[in-house]
Write a protein that holds these residues in place. Structure first.
Motif, PDB file in Angstrom:
ATOM      1  N   ALA A  54       0.838  -1.204   0.000  1.00 11.37           N
ATOM      2  CA  ALA A  54       0.000   0.000   0.000  1.00 11.37           C
ATOM      3  C   ALA A  54       0.866   1.245   0.000  1.00 11.37           C
ATOM      4  O   ALA A  54       0.605   2.209  -0.739  1.00 11.37           O
ATOM      5  CB  ALA A  54      -0.928  -0.005   1.216  1.00 11.37           C
ATOM      6  N   GLY A  58       0.997   4.182  -2.746  1.00 12.71           N
ATOM      7  CA  GLY A  58       0.832   5.588  -2.369  1.00 12.71           C
ATOM      8  C   GLY A  58       1.972   6.461  -2.857  1.00 12.71           C
ATOM      9  O   GLY A  58       1.752   7.575  -3.351  1.00 12.71           O
ATOM     10  N   PHE A  76      -5.027   2.394  -3.820  1.00 14.07           N
ATOM     11  CA  PHE A  76      -4.490   2.783  -2.514  1.00 14.07           C
ATOM     12  C   PHE A  76      -5.611   2.844  -1.486  1.00 14.07           C
ATOM     13  O   PHE A  76      -5.457   2.357  -0.363  1.00 14.07           O
ATOM     14  CB  PHE A  76      -3.761   4.129  -2.608  1.00 14.07           C
TER      15      PHE A  76
END
Length: 89
Positions: A54, A58, A76
């Motif tokens: 994640a 990002g 995300f």
């Protein structure tokens, strides 16, 4: 996990081997990590495989900064939702 270790994991996820962009990636990785923590993801869950994935998504999302156009992707957001759910007490 140290910021240096985090940087190396994010670089691996992005397929970057050169140290040329380490400063830029590091700043973005720290910012995304702090965003995740502030959103309710535990530090322990940030450091899981899903957390690092994640975080890498990002960083990629905010890589190209254009004034007024920075946004996290739906991918995300989905990963953050999962991480927040497993971070609940």
């Amino acid at each position: 996990m140290t910021n240096e270790e985090l940087l190396e994991k994010v670089k691996t996820g992005l397929g970057i081997t050169s140290p040329y962009t380490d400063g830029t990636i590091s700043i973005k990785a720290i910012a995304v990590k702090q965003y995740m923590l502030n959103a309710g993801v535990t530090a322990e869950n940030v450091e899981t495989e899903l957390g690092i994935a994640a975080l890498t998504v990002g960083v990629n999302d905010i890589w190209n900064l254009k004034s007024g156009e920075v946004a996290f992707s739906p991918a995300f957001d989905i990963l953050m939702t999962q991480l927040k759910a497993v971070s609940l007490p």
